[in-house]
Design an enzyme around this catalytic site. Structure first.
Site, PDB file in Angstrom:
ATOM      1  N   TYR A  52      -4.098 -12.591   6.199  1.00 30.46           N
ATOM      2  CA  TYR A  52      -4.786 -13.052   6.361  1.00 30.46           C
ATOM      3  C   TYR A  52      -6.170 -12.985   5.965  1.00 30.46           C
ATOM      4  O   TYR A  52      -7.172 -12.867   6.578  1.00 30.46           O
ATOM      5  CB  TYR A  52      -4.754 -11.402   7.371  1.00 30.46           C
ATOM      6  CG  TYR A  52      -4.635  -9.757   6.571  1.00 30.46           C
ATOM      7  CD1 TYR A  52      -5.540  -9.231   5.718  1.00 30.46           C
ATOM      8  CD2 TYR A  52      -3.224  -9.674   6.726  1.00 30.46           C
ATOM      9  CE1 TYR A  52      -5.661  -8.559   4.723  1.00 30.46           C
ATOM     10  CE2 TYR A  52      -3.766  -8.721   6.054  1.00 30.46           C
ATOM     11  CZ  TYR A  52      -4.198  -7.915   5.171  1.00 30.46           C
ATOM     12  OH  TYR A  52      -4.405  -7.180   3.972  1.00 30.46           O
ATOM     13  N   GLU A  53      -6.115 -12.545   4.360  1.00 35.12           N
ATOM     14  CA  GLU A  53      -7.459 -12.790   3.717  1.00 35.12           C
ATOM     15  C   GLU A  53      -7.437 -14.204   3.977  1.00 35.12           C
ATOM     16  O   GLU A  53      -8.172 -15.143   2.884  1.00 35.12           O
ATOM     17  CB  GLU A  53      -6.339 -12.778   2.135  1.00 35.12           C
ATOM     18  CG  GLU A  53      -6.382 -11.150   1.705  1.00 35.12           C
ATOM     19  CD  GLU A  53      -5.628 -10.767   1.037  1.00 35.12           C
ATOM     20  OE1 GLU A  53      -6.419 -10.246  -0.098  1.00 35.12           O
ATOM     21  OE2 GLU A  53      -4.710 -10.733   0.462  1.00 35.12           O
ATOM     22  N   HIS A  80      -6.966   1.745   9.255  1.00 35.35           N
ATOM     23  CA  HIS A  80      -6.533   1.564   7.780  1.00 35.35           C
ATOM     24  C   HIS A  80      -6.549   2.664   6.824  1.00 35.35           C
ATOM     25  O   HIS A  80      -5.395   2.949   6.667  1.00 35.35           O
ATOM     26  CB  HIS A  80      -7.138   0.594   7.383  1.00 35.35           C
ATOM     27  CG  HIS A  80      -7.432   0.145   5.955  1.00 35.35           C
ATOM     28  ND1 HIS A  80      -5.677  -0.097   5.783  1.00 35.35           N
ATOM     29  CD2 HIS A  80      -7.540  -0.180   4.698  1.00 35.35           C
ATOM     30  CE1 HIS A  80      -5.851  -0.635   4.491  1.00 35.35           C
ATOM     31  NE2 HIS A  80      -7.269  -0.128   4.210  1.00 35.35           N
ATOM     32  N   ASN A 133       2.690   4.579  10.333  1.00 33.25           N
ATOM     33  CA  ASN A 133       2.112   4.624  11.038  1.00 33.25           C
ATOM     34  C   ASN A 133       2.113   4.939  12.341  1.00 33.25           C
ATOM     35  O   ASN A 133       3.490   3.812  12.258  1.00 33.25           O
ATOM     36  CB  ASN A 133       0.763   4.617  11.818  1.00 33.25           C
ATOM     37  CG  ASN A 133       0.801   3.042  11.382  1.00 33.25           C
ATOM     38  OD1 ASN A 133       1.134   2.533  10.489  1.00 33.25           O
ATOM     39  ND2 ASN A 133       0.421   2.402  11.922  1.00 33.25           N
ATOM     40  N   HIS A 189      -6.694  -3.480  -3.992  1.00 35.83           N
ATOM     41  CA  HIS A 189      -5.362  -4.199  -3.942  1.00 35.83           C
ATOM     42  C   HIS A 189      -5.686  -4.438  -5.602  1.00 35.83           C
ATOM     43  O   HIS A 189      -6.936  -5.087  -5.470  1.00 35.83           O
ATOM     44  CB  HIS A 189      -5.238  -4.839  -3.533  1.00 35.83           C
ATOM     45  CG  HIS A 189      -3.755  -4.388  -2.002  1.00 35.83           C
ATOM     46  ND1 HIS A 189      -2.772  -5.023  -2.180  1.00 35.83           N
ATOM     47  CD2 HIS A 189      -4.662  -3.623  -1.411  1.00 35.83           C
ATOM     48  CE1 HIS A 189      -2.939  -4.090  -0.987  1.00 35.83           C
ATOM     49  NE2 HIS A 189      -3.316  -3.863  -0.226  1.00 35.83           N
ATOM     50  N   SER A 232       0.534  -1.569   0.120  1.00 34.74           N
ATOM     51  CA  SER A 232      -0.031   0.158  -0.014  1.00 34.74           C
ATOM     52  C   SER A 232       1.093   1.151   0.172  1.00 34.74           C
ATOM     53  O   SER A 232       1.660   1.450   0.758  1.00 34.74           O
ATOM     54  CB  SER A 232      -1.092   0.059   1.079  1.00 34.74           C
ATOM     55  OG  SER A 232      -0.814  -1.049   2.300  1.00 34.74           O
ATOM     56  N   HIS A 238      -1.911 -11.269   1.570  1.00 35.29           N
ATOM     57  CA  HIS A 238      -2.110 -11.362   2.541  1.00 35.29           C
ATOM     58  C   HIS A 238      -2.055 -13.114   3.184  1.00 35.29           C
ATOM     59  O   HIS A 238      -3.283 -13.273   3.238  1.00 35.29           O
ATOM     60  CB  HIS A 238      -2.558 -10.294   2.834  1.00 35.29           C
ATOM     61  CG  HIS A 238      -1.930  -9.298   2.662  1.00 35.29           C
ATOM     62  ND1 HIS A 238      -3.063  -8.056   1.633  1.00 35.29           N
ATOM     63  CD2 HIS A 238      -1.189  -8.041   3.030  1.00 35.29           C
ATOM     64  CE1 HIS A 238      -2.179  -7.171   1.394  1.00 35.29           C
ATOM     65  NE2 HIS A 238      -1.281  -6.756   2.262  1.00 35.29           N
ATOM     66  N   MET A 246       2.348  -6.579   8.091  1.00 38.86           N
ATOM     67  CA  MET A 246       1.045  -7.915   8.066  1.00 38.86           C
ATOM     68  C   MET A 246       1.811  -8.757   6.720  1.00 38.86           C
ATOM     69  O   MET A 246       1.266  -9.385   6.047  1.00 38.86           O
ATOM     70  CB  MET A 246      -0.235  -8.208   7.602  1.00 38.86           C
ATOM     71  CG  MET A 246      -0.708  -7.349   8.767  1.00 38.86           C
ATOM     72  SD  MET A 246      -2.386  -6.710   8.866  1.00 38.86           S
ATOM     73  CE  MET A 246      -2.279  -5.426  10.651  1.00 38.86           C
ATOM     74  N   SER A 247       2.868  -8.842   5.951  1.00 41.97           N
ATOM     75  CA  SER A 247       3.086  -9.360   5.092  1.00 41.97           C
ATOM     76  C   SER A 247       4.817  -9.747   4.761  1.00 41.97           C
ATOM     77  O   SER A 247       4.981  -9.877   5.642  1.00 41.97           O
ATOM     78  CB  SER A 247       2.896  -8.079   3.429  1.00 41.97           C
ATOM     79  OG  SER A 247       3.305  -7.052   3.999  1.00 41.97           O
ATOM     80  N   ALA A 265       3.937  -1.387   3.808  1.00 38.61           N
ATOM     81  CA  ALA A 265       3.198  -0.018   4.737  1.00 38.61           C
ATOM     82  C   ALA A 265       3.458  -1.217   6.169  1.00 38.61           C
ATOM     83  O   ALA A 265       3.429  -2.044   6.290  1.00 38.61           O
ATOM     84  CB  ALA A 265       1.875   0.136   4.550  1.00 38.61           C
TER      85      ALA A 265
HETATM   86  N1  HPA Z   1       0.551  -3.236  12.397  1.00 34.55           N
HETATM   87  C1  HPA Z   1       0.572  -3.742  11.374  1.00 34.55           C
HETATM   88  N2  HPA Z   1       0.650  -3.864  10.343  1.00 34.55           N
HETATM   89  C2  HPA Z   1       0.202  -2.338   9.713  1.00 34.55           C
HETATM   90  C3  HPA Z   1       0.647  -1.421  10.603  1.00 34.55           C
HETATM   91  C4  HPA Z   1       0.342  -1.273  11.638  1.00 34.55           C
HETATM   92  O1  HPA Z   1       0.642  -1.005  12.539  1.00 34.55           O
HETATM   93  N3  HPA Z   1       0.748   0.077   9.910  1.00 34.55           N
HETATM   94  C5  HPA Z   1       1.087  -0.780   8.594  1.00 34.55           C
HETATM   95  N4  HPA Z   1       0.574  -2.050   8.738  1.00 34.55           N
END
Ligand code: HPA
Length: 286
Positions: free
Chosen positions: A89-90, A258, A244, A65, A34, A87, A220-221, A117
């Site tokens: 988580y998908e 998000h 973030n 995506h 992302s 991912h 997460m990737s 990200a």
């Molecule tokens: N945590 C997990 N995955 C992320 C985050 C986060 O704060 N920011 C972007 N992907």
């Protein structure tokens, strides 16, 4: 294992579908996260192959995506950009997450740039920074979700894979030199990426734990793809955009959402895409 991983022949079938669509033979593969979506748009003379058109290839489920391979020229180099990754988580089993990397290998790609990200937990990192991945901690991998689990096909790589040098020192040095030239070095950090299964963001207690054990950012990737790339002998550059600052204390007003991740991705996306395209230009192969 519940499901049989893709066989070498199935992976070859995916690669053959791609080679039938274009005579271009990319040497660099780029997995855009992302915020790096614009990279695909920078590819010249692009041939676009949508995942769902490749028979039996996995399809992407996350909104925003795209799910495409974009093959063409980036600053004169022939590249394949994966726009829309898979991912954990998908719900995909790990072998599906890494199918695109194995297809890249079968297409003759020697170098992988994998982006993501991530949330910053190192106090010195600022939102908008780019972290060159020096190492990773793959929590789901350690818990057994390794994409190499199951029978090994020696045509892809060896049974046991060294993990002391996943992220190429040579490419990190190149990335730093290019960032310097492009006036972007104030954004560059280096550190350890911790992969979590997601899709929940982390609790403050979890984040404090992850920081204690050596993580600089969380995401997460990326780790499954990097493992598969090293398995088949590709050189890997991993880059995180700190989208973030993780919330490390309870009872604060701030929340991780998000929207913030996407917003930073938008703001810093152009700079990261420029950096990546310049790195590709300076790589010492076609
Ligand atoms: N945590 C997990 N995955 C992320 C985050 C986060 O704060 N920011 C972007 N992907």
């Amino acid at each position: 294992m519940d499901e049989k991983p893709y066989s070498y022949e199935q992976l070859q079938g995916f690669a053959e579908y791609i080679t039938q669509q274009t005579s271009l033979r990319p040497s660099v593969g780029i997995i855009a996260g992302s915020g790096q979506g614009a990279l695909a748009g920078m590819v010249e003379d692009a041939v676009v192959i949508t995942y769902k058109d490749i028979p039996n290839f996995p399809v992407s489920t996350v909104a925003g995506h795209k799910g495409q391979f974009v093959i063409g020229k980036l600053n004169g180099k022939c590249v394949l950009v994966m726009s829309g990754r898979f991912h954990f988580y998908e719900g995909y089993p790990p072998y599906k997450l890494v199918a695109p990397v194995r297809v890249m290998y079968l297409l003759g790609i020697k170098t992988l740039i994998v982006c993501n990200a991530a949330g910053g937990i190192n106090r010195d990192f600022k939102v908008g920074d780019f972290m060159l991945m020096k190492d990773h901690i793959g929590l789901p991998i350690a818990a057994g979700e390794n994409p190499l689990r199951g029978p090994n096909d020696n045509r892809l790589g060896p049974r046991f894979v060294n993990m002391s040098d996943v992220y190429s020192l040579h490419l990190r040095k190149l990335a730093k030199a290019v960032a310097e030239e492009e006036g972007l070095s104030h954004f560059i950090r280096e550190g350890v990426y911790m992969m979590l299964a997601g899709p929940t963001y982390e609790t403050p207690a979890e984040l404090r734990f992850y920081r204690t054990v050596g993580a600089d950012v969380v995401g997460m990737s990326t780790v499954p793809e990097a493992i598969a790339a090293r398995h088949c002998g590709m050189e890997v550059l991993g880059m995180s955009m700190v989208t973030n600052a993780c919330i490390m204390e309870n009872d604060l007003e701030q929340k991780t959402d998000h929207e913030e991740v996407l917003e930073t991705g938008k703001r810093q996306g152009a700079a990261m895409c420029k950096l990546i395209s310049k790195i590709v230009e300076k790589m010492d192969h076609n």
